[in-house]
Design a protein around this motif. Structure first.
Motif, PDB file in Angstrom:
ATOM      1  N   UNK A 132      -0.589  -9.692   5.245  1.00 24.76           N
ATOM      2  CA  UNK A 132      -0.931  -9.745   6.487  1.00 24.76           C
ATOM      3  C   UNK A 132      -2.522 -10.003   6.493  1.00 24.76           C
ATOM      4  N   UNK A 133      -3.402  -9.376   5.873  1.00 25.81           N
ATOM      5  CA  UNK A 133      -4.919  -9.680   5.688  1.00 25.81           C
ATOM      6  C   UNK A 133      -4.984 -11.077   5.253  1.00 25.81           C
ATOM      7  N   UNK A 134      -4.359 -11.468   4.001  1.00 24.63           N
ATOM      8  CA  UNK A 134      -4.553 -12.599   3.436  1.00 24.63           C
ATOM      9  C   UNK A 134      -4.358 -13.811   4.451  1.00 24.63           C
ATOM     10  N   UNK A 135      -3.106 -13.640   5.185  1.00 29.61           N
ATOM     11  CA  UNK A 135      -2.835 -14.759   6.016  1.00 29.61           C
ATOM     12  C   UNK A 135      -3.853 -14.783   7.235  1.00 29.61           C
ATOM     13  N   UNK A 136      -4.369 -13.561   7.703  1.00 28.07           N
ATOM     14  CA  UNK A 136      -5.397 -13.697   8.889  1.00 28.07           C
ATOM     15  C   UNK A 136      -6.472 -14.246   8.353  1.00 28.07           C
ATOM     16  N   UNK A 137      -6.965 -14.132   6.994  1.00 28.36           N
ATOM     17  CA  UNK A 137      -8.380 -14.557   6.610  1.00 28.36           C
ATOM     18  C   UNK A 137      -8.135 -16.087   6.342  1.00 28.36           C
ATOM     19  N   UNK A 138      -6.917 -16.482   5.996  1.00 27.97           N
ATOM     20  CA  UNK A 138      -6.816 -17.841   5.638  1.00 27.97           C
ATOM     21  C   UNK A 138      -6.557 -18.783   7.209  1.00 27.97           C
ATOM     22  N   UNK A 139      -6.040 -18.051   8.155  1.00 27.49           N
ATOM     23  CA  UNK A 139      -5.953 -18.631   9.400  1.00 27.49           C
ATOM     24  C   UNK A 139      -7.646 -18.808  10.020  1.00 27.49           C
ATOM     25  N   UNK A 140      -8.390 -17.697   9.838  1.00 24.50           N
ATOM     26  CA  UNK A 140      -9.792 -17.844  10.053  1.00 24.50           C
ATOM     27  C   UNK A 140     -10.599 -18.857   9.416  1.00 24.50           C
ATOM     28  N   UNK A 141     -10.232 -18.974   8.115  1.00 29.74           N
ATOM     29  CA  UNK A 141     -10.938 -20.043   7.319  1.00 29.74           C
ATOM     30  C   UNK A 141     -10.275 -21.344   7.686  1.00 29.74           C
ATOM     31  N   UNK A 142      -9.323 -21.571   7.987  1.00 33.52           N
ATOM     32  CA  UNK A 142      -8.825 -23.037   8.583  1.00 33.52           C
ATOM     33  C   UNK A 142      -9.370 -23.202   9.858  1.00 33.52           C
ATOM     34  N   UNK A 143      -9.546 -22.491  10.826  1.00 26.48           N
ATOM     35  CA  UNK A 143     -10.285 -22.493  11.856  1.00 26.48           C
ATOM     36  C   UNK A 143     -11.693 -22.973  11.705  1.00 26.48           C
ATOM     37  N   UNK A 144     -12.172 -22.166  10.790  1.00 29.75           N
ATOM     38  CA  UNK A 144     -13.719 -22.840  10.468  1.00 29.75           C
ATOM     39  C   UNK A 144     -13.847 -24.069   9.856  1.00 29.75           C
ATOM     40  N   UNK A 145     -12.935 -24.445   9.064  1.00 31.10           N
ATOM     41  CA  UNK A 145     -12.982 -25.750   8.517  1.00 31.10           C
ATOM     42  C   UNK A 145     -12.732 -26.927   9.727  1.00 31.10           C
ATOM     43  N   UNK A 146     -11.837 -26.499  10.436  1.00 29.47           N
ATOM     44  CA  UNK A 146     -11.233 -27.627  11.405  1.00 29.47           C
ATOM     45  C   UNK A 146     -12.326 -27.674  12.361  1.00 29.47           C
ATOM     46  N   UNK A 147     -13.209 -26.510  12.777  1.00 33.32           N
ATOM     47  CA  UNK A 147     -14.386 -26.850  13.748  1.00 33.32           C
ATOM     48  C   UNK A 147     -15.716 -27.363  13.310  1.00 33.32           C
ATOM     49  N   UNK A 148     -15.873 -27.255  11.885  1.00 29.54           N
ATOM     50  CA  UNK A 148     -17.291 -27.303  11.345  1.00 29.54           C
ATOM     51  C   UNK A 148     -17.162 -28.429  10.143  1.00 29.54           C
ATOM     52  N   UNK A 149     -15.974 -28.961   9.623  1.00 27.63           N
ATOM     53  CA  UNK A 149     -15.879 -29.822   8.674  1.00 27.63           C
ATOM     54  C   UNK A 149     -15.287 -31.048   9.437  1.00 27.63           C
ATOM     55  N   UNK A 150     -15.229 -32.380   8.663  1.00 30.66           N
ATOM     56  CA  UNK A 150     -14.635 -33.442   9.093  1.00 30.66           C
ATOM     57  C   UNK A 150     -13.335 -33.375   8.170  1.00 30.66           C
ATOM     58  N   UNK A 151     -12.905 -32.394   7.591  1.00 31.06           N
ATOM     59  CA  UNK A 151     -11.780 -32.487   6.729  1.00 31.06           C
ATOM     60  C   UNK A 151     -10.433 -32.750   7.525  1.00 31.06           C
TER      61      UNK A 151
END
Length: 304
Positions: free
Chosen positions: A247-266
């Motif tokens: 559950x921790x890994x999934x939570x952190x993956x979701x947070x990382x995904x949100x950061x990448x979507x909001x701060x990069x052009x990936x």
């Protein structure tokens, strides 16, 4: 070489205050200092909650006690008087945190018990009294529910008409979770105890997860990496961080995904790969469950 001091005013400029109306003040910090620094500040009388989402450091309190903070920790602080502190921030390290201040009048309106009785009970159990005998400070792992609320506050995109209600309700929900956990502390004695020598190993396990979010971790591999057996890893991780490894890994993956979507052009597909998911449809399903919207809707909300 000592770190250069940073004034409270300079640091306050990195805070983003969110309005909730009278009684509750919410601010979030999203800051990467260019070099290590020391923030000297004075806090007014308050009851406050802080949840750290990213970054680590150390605070020196008024009584010279030292408190280290790290990701996924929650603090509850209360002092009837003003207090001084020094916060040491490492350079080039991203700090994300949510901080909430509550007035006594607000607490009296929402608590089933008198607020002074609740505070006296917590004060009687406290081991840290940073600003005199009537003050107290608790530091505890933030549960997955607490971290989820902090992330919702940090990333809130509620319409202007309901923003105050949304933030106010989340602030009170976060306080209730933390207070309930602290007042129920004796019940936690039955949980598996984490031996002090295992703390560093469990911290190392968490750091490995965060460093390689795209890796397909198995429990056996992570246990071997942390020099723990699987049972100690499972039980210790849950006791120390309030959630399972998966559950921790999934939570952190979701947070990382949100950061990448909001701060990069990936692209969404690139974000899927960088956060350890092989199936974009599965990623979209998990993202919607976590944030209440699809990745594409999330991107659109960032541009509004």
């Amino acid at each position: 070489m000592t770190s250069p001091p940073t004034t409270a005013m300079q640091f306050e400029q990195t805070r983003h205050e969110l309005s909730t109306g009278s009684g509750v003040k919410i601010s979030y910090i999203d800051y990467t200092p260019e070099q290590s620094c020391v923030v000297q500040s004075e806090s007014p009388p308050c009851l406050a909650v802080c949840v750290f989402l990213e970054g680590s450091g150390e605070s020196v309190l008024q009584n010279r006690a030292r408190v280290r903070y790290a990701p996924d920790q929650a603090l509850l602080f209360c002092s009837p008087d003003s207090s001084m502190s020094e916060t040491h921030l490492p350079g080039r390290q991203h700090l994300r945190a949510v901080e909430i201040h509550y007035t006594e009048q607000t607490l009296q309106q929402i608590q089933g018990m008198p607020v002074q009785s609740m505070l006296r009970q917590l004060a009687a159990q406290a081991s840290l009294r940073p600003a005199g005998p009537d003050s107290f400070l608790y530091q505890t792992p933030a549960s997955s529910a607490m971290r989820a609320i902090a992330e919702q506050i940090f990333r809130q995109r509620a319409p202007a008409g309901v923003q105050q209600l949304f933030l106010h309700s989340k602030a009170l929900e976060l306080l209730s979770l933390l207070v309930a956990a602290l007042l129920d502390e004796p019940a936690l004695a039955e949980a598996p105890a984490v031996q002090r020598r295992d703390h560093k190993k469990l911290d190392h396990a968490r750091e490995c997860l965060l460093a390689r979010l795209d890796h397909n971790w198995s429990l056996a591999e992570l246990a071997h990496t942390a020099n723990l057996n699987e049972r100690k890893l499972k039980e210790g991780f849950k006791a120390l961080f309030g959630t399972s490894v998966h559950a921790y890994l999934q939570e952190k993956r979701m947070q990382a995904a949100a950061n990448l979507l909001s701060r990069t052009n990936l692209s969404i597909t690139e974000v899927v790969m960088q956060t350890g998911y092989a199936n974009p449809s599965h990623f979209t399903k998990l993202f919607r469950r976590h944030f209440g919207m699809t990745p594409r809707e999330f991107i659109q909300s960032q541009t509004q």
